[in-house]
Design a protein around this motif. Structure first.
Motif, PDB file in Angstrom:
ATOM      1  N   ARG A   1     -61.242  56.608  47.101  1.00 37.90           N
ATOM      2  CA  ARG A   1     -61.314  55.239  47.005  1.00 37.90           C
ATOM      3  C   ARG A   1     -62.590  54.878  46.336  1.00 37.90           C
ATOM      4  O   ARG A   1     -62.776  54.105  45.153  1.00 37.90           O
ATOM      5  CB  ARG A   1     -61.150  54.228  48.188  1.00 37.90           C
ATOM      6  CG  ARG A   1     -59.784  54.351  48.625  1.00 37.90           C
ATOM      7  CD  ARG A   1     -59.709  53.537  49.961  1.00 37.90           C
ATOM      8  NE  ARG A   1     -58.439  53.729  50.595  1.00 37.90           N
ATOM      9  CZ  ARG A   1     -58.165  53.788  51.797  1.00 37.90           C
ATOM     10  NH1 ARG A   1     -59.049  53.345  52.750  1.00 37.90           N
ATOM     11  NH2 ARG A   1     -56.833  53.930  52.550  1.00 37.90           N
ATOM     12  N   LYS A   2     -63.485  55.461  46.847  1.00 37.53           N
ATOM     13  CA  LYS A   2     -64.982  55.329  46.340  1.00 37.53           C
ATOM     14  C   LYS A   2     -65.009  55.796  44.887  1.00 37.53           C
ATOM     15  O   LYS A   2     -65.551  55.172  43.861  1.00 37.53           O
ATOM     16  CB  LYS A   2     -66.121  55.987  47.151  1.00 37.53           C
ATOM     17  CG  LYS A   2     -67.529  55.460  46.850  1.00 37.53           C
ATOM     18  CD  LYS A   2     -67.785  53.921  47.152  1.00 37.53           C
ATOM     19  CE  LYS A   2     -69.006  53.538  46.792  1.00 37.53           C
ATOM     20  NZ  LYS A   2     -69.193  52.046  46.895  1.00 37.53           N
ATOM     21  N   ILE A   3     -64.605  57.015  44.557  1.00 38.76           N
ATOM     22  CA  ILE A   3     -64.664  57.707  43.292  1.00 38.76           C
ATOM     23  C   ILE A   3     -63.746  56.631  42.355  1.00 38.76           C
ATOM     24  O   ILE A   3     -64.293  56.404  41.167  1.00 38.76           O
ATOM     25  CB  ILE A   3     -64.012  58.969  43.417  1.00 38.76           C
ATOM     26  CG1 ILE A   3     -64.973  60.115  44.164  1.00 38.76           C
ATOM     27  CG2 ILE A   3     -63.983  59.409  42.026  1.00 38.76           C
ATOM     28  CD1 ILE A   3     -64.120  61.339  44.456  1.00 38.76           C
ATOM     29  N   LEU A   4     -62.626  56.158  42.587  1.00 38.34           N
ATOM     30  CA  LEU A   4     -61.732  55.250  41.828  1.00 38.34           C
ATOM     31  C   LEU A   4     -62.540  53.773  41.513  1.00 38.34           C
ATOM     32  O   LEU A   4     -62.249  53.271  40.493  1.00 38.34           O
ATOM     33  CB  LEU A   4     -60.406  55.170  42.471  1.00 38.34           C
ATOM     34  CG  LEU A   4     -59.468  56.379  42.484  1.00 38.34           C
ATOM     35  CD1 LEU A   4     -58.307  56.064  43.056  1.00 38.34           C
ATOM     36  CD2 LEU A   4     -59.201  56.694  41.169  1.00 38.34           C
ATOM     37  N   GLN A   5     -63.260  53.632  42.641  1.00 36.55           N
ATOM     38  CA  GLN A   5     -63.903  52.142  42.404  1.00 36.55           C
ATOM     39  C   GLN A   5     -65.057  52.310  41.458  1.00 36.55           C
ATOM     40  O   GLN A   5     -65.530  51.511  40.523  1.00 36.55           O
ATOM     41  CB  GLN A   5     -64.374  51.874  43.612  1.00 36.55           C
ATOM     42  CG  GLN A   5     -63.841  50.503  44.422  1.00 36.55           C
ATOM     43  CD  GLN A   5     -64.276  50.326  45.802  1.00 36.55           C
ATOM     44  OE1 GLN A   5     -64.797  51.431  46.363  1.00 36.55           O
ATOM     45  NE2 GLN A   5     -64.057  48.938  46.174  1.00 36.55           N
ATOM     46  N   LEU A   6     -66.010  53.519  41.490  1.00 35.54           N
ATOM     47  CA  LEU A   6     -67.128  53.954  40.595  1.00 35.54           C
ATOM     48  C   LEU A   6     -66.762  54.081  39.036  1.00 35.54           C
ATOM     49  O   LEU A   6     -67.388  53.841  38.307  1.00 35.54           O
ATOM     50  CB  LEU A   6     -67.915  54.987  41.171  1.00 35.54           C
ATOM     51  CG  LEU A   6     -68.518  54.797  42.516  1.00 35.54           C
ATOM     52  CD1 LEU A   6     -69.078  56.286  43.064  1.00 35.54           C
ATOM     53  CD2 LEU A   6     -69.664  53.954  42.521  1.00 35.54           C
ATOM     54  N   VAL A   7     -65.711  54.627  39.104  1.00 30.78           N
ATOM     55  CA  VAL A   7     -65.237  55.196  37.567  1.00 30.78           C
ATOM     56  C   VAL A   7     -64.912  53.839  36.609  1.00 30.78           C
ATOM     57  O   VAL A   7     -65.334  53.844  35.474  1.00 30.78           O
ATOM     58  CB  VAL A   7     -64.100  56.214  37.324  1.00 30.78           C
ATOM     59  CG1 VAL A   7     -64.594  57.363  38.191  1.00 30.78           C
ATOM     60  CG2 VAL A   7     -62.883  55.610  37.995  1.00 30.78           C
ATOM     61  N   LYS A   8     -64.215  52.760  37.297  1.00 32.15           N
ATOM     62  CA  LYS A   8     -63.818  51.522  36.613  1.00 32.15           C
ATOM     63  C   LYS A   8     -63.381  51.930  35.157  1.00 32.15           C
ATOM     64  O   LYS A   8     -62.448  52.772  34.999  1.00 32.15           O
ATOM     65  CB  LYS A   8     -65.064  50.958  36.616  1.00 32.15           C
ATOM     66  CG  LYS A   8     -65.141  50.271  37.709  1.00 32.15           C
ATOM     67  CD  LYS A   8     -66.229  48.847  37.660  1.00 32.15           C
ATOM     68  CE  LYS A   8     -66.373  48.159  39.082  1.00 32.15           C
ATOM     69  NZ  LYS A   8     -67.573  48.702  39.903  1.00 32.15           N
ATOM     70  N   GLY A   9     -63.905  51.334  34.256  1.00 34.12           N
ATOM     71  CA  GLY A   9     -63.106  51.485  32.823  1.00 34.12           C
ATOM     72  C   GLY A   9     -63.960  52.484  31.806  1.00 34.12           C
ATOM     73  O   GLY A   9     -63.970  52.232  30.635  1.00 34.12           O
ATOM     74  N   ASP A  10     -65.144  53.108  32.551  1.00 42.19           N
ATOM     75  CA  ASP A  10     -66.053  53.863  31.669  1.00 42.19           C
ATOM     76  C   ASP A  10     -65.235  55.475  31.554  1.00 42.19           C
ATOM     77  O   ASP A  10     -65.161  56.216  32.882  1.00 42.19           O
ATOM     78  CB  ASP A  10     -67.364  53.954  32.283  1.00 42.19           C
ATOM     79  CG  ASP A  10     -68.395  54.854  31.443  1.00 42.19           C
ATOM     80  OD1 ASP A  10     -67.839  55.514  30.361  1.00 42.19           O
ATOM     81  OD2 ASP A  10     -69.265  54.854  31.651  1.00 42.19           O
TER      82      ASP A  10
END
Length: 435
Positions: free
Chosen positions: A84-93
């Motif tokens: 979840r943290k990885i998916l939160q951090l990546v966002k739209g970049d």
């Protein structure tokens, strides 16, 4: 006669499993028995097979409980916060998405099961790639490269095969290889960074709405009833303690995994019915791997007991130029790339490696050093058309198999070379043996 029988046995074994006429499990049992009978070893065949199985028993036990332990940790939701943290951090970049894909694949592939890794990573990342307009080839490439490096863990398969083929301790192969594997991980992260940068320049950065809501519900556990979010700290501490004990060699690997599995099961699933369900859910995975290891005991037991492996190595030594002999560890590491690509892991580790290792022993190169060299080619191996789980990955990602190979192969070779150079620099296996 023994040399001919030995090579005929290996060639027959490799032909039958590569042409899919027999499964590796059946071929490992039947083929050596047939050739031992042809060679007139009927009287000693039983003790030879039993000796081979006895030597591999610890490896079989270790694999069984390692697979069950990591399956339990995934079921309980230990890796959910990291995902979840990885998916939160990546966002739209696109840069963060690319690096996040590599990190996620490295975390999830810890359990050593390629199919599970592909399903989890593609399910988590493909929607992001689609929304950003990024190429799914990058995602599939990074996932399979991460899987190739993490496949070197003792419970991943190749290390266990190399250990069972050469009768060495899996931890003696794996623990010294960790720094070289880290070099491979750094190479993968750099590849992810380069592609992310290129995609960012092509697409720009997008701000996607509603990410937090979506990510909160994501779990890599395929069994909602088995999740134990309240026990995440306990499970994390237990896994960290297991890894430390494994690296420090506190207890033999089979014992460590049995203990960790027992503790994890009692704490997470105290009810007897739940325990039965958890074991039953992963029994298929366990049986496929452990059955193969014990069957390999018959193959290696007969190969050694009849003296075939000695005769084969002597004939190989006669063919190898004297100047090349001391470089057998390096040669094995290099040929592990094409060999495991064009033939299955079973054919390479049970058919080719014992002969190379016996030949290398004449130049002062130990079996454990040869085993370490033999696993270097795994990132390339996973791109082989002989690996069933790779078809699952390209299917999920919606890309062509050939396209996936063309895109990823050069990077897989690069990762293998990074691991190889790191291993040579650190003396994990020698560049040059001595007589």
């Amino acid at each position: 006669m023994l040399t001919f029988l030995g090579f005929a046995m290996v060639v027959t074994f490799m032909y039958l499993i590569m042409s899919k006429r027999l499964s590796a499990l059946i071929a490992l049992i039947i083929i050596p028995i047939v050739f031992a009978l042809i060679g007139g070893f009927a009287a000693g065949i039983g003790p030879m097979m039993l000796e081979g199985i006895t030597k591999l028993a610890p490896t079989g036990v270790m694999l069984m409980f390692a697979i069950l332990y990591f399956a339990l940790m995934i079921d309980s939701g230990l890796f959910d916060p990291a995902v979840r943290k990885i998916l939160q951090l990546v966002k739209g970049d696109p840069l963060k998405v690319s690096v996040g894909t590599a990190v996620l694949a490295l975390v999830v592939s810890l359990d050593g099961d390629g199919a599970t890794t592909y399903m989890i990573c593609v399910a988590a990342m493909l929607p992001l790639y689609s929304r950003l307009g990024m190429s799914p080839r990058i995602m599939a490439g990074l996932i399979i490269l991460a899987g190739g490096v993490m496949n070197m863990t003792p419970w991943g398969g190749p290390t266990a095969r190399a250990a069972s083929a050469l009768h060495v301790d899996p931890s003696a192969i794996f623990v010294p290889m960790i720094p070289a594997m880290l070099a491979g991980v750094v190479a993968i992260l750099l590849i992810a960074y380069l592609y992310g940068k290129r995609e960012r320049a092509r697409l720009g950065e997008l701000h996607l709405p509603g990410d937090a809501v979506e990510h909160g519900a994501i779990s890599v556990s395929q069994y909602p009833d088995a999740r134990r979010p309240r026990l995440i700290w306990f499970n994390g501490a237990l896994t960290a303690a297991l890894m430390l004990a494994l690296i420090s060699g506190l207890l033999p690997l089979p014992v460590l995994f049995m203990l960790a599995f027992g503790i994890a099961m009692i704490v997470n699933y105290p009810c007897l019915q739940q325990q039965k369900e958890r074991v039953a859910a992963h029994a298929g995975n366990v049986l496929a791997v452990v059955g193969l290891i014990f069957a390999a005991g018959i193959f290696t037991g007969i190969l050694s007991g009849t003296g075939m492996v000695d005769a084969m190595s002597k004939s190989l030594l006669a063919v190898i130029p004297d100047a090349m002999g001391p470089y057998l560890a390096l040669i094995t590491a290099v040929v592990s790339m094409p060999f495991t690509f064009f033939m299955s892991n079973d054919a390479f580790y049970y058919g080719v490696l014992p002969v190379l290792a016996e030949a290398a022993s004449h130049y002062g190169i130990s079996p454990v050093e040869m085993a370490r060299a033999s696993i270097v080619g795994q990132p390339v191996h996973l791109l082989s058309p002989l690996v069933p789980s790779t078809y699952l990955l390209v299917g999920l990602a919606g890309i062509e198999f050939g396209e996936h190979q063309r895109f990823t192969l050069k990077w897989a070779v690069l990762v293998c070379l990074c691991i190889l150079f790191a291993a040579l620099l650190m003396g994990i296996f020698p560049l040059f043996g001595s007589h």
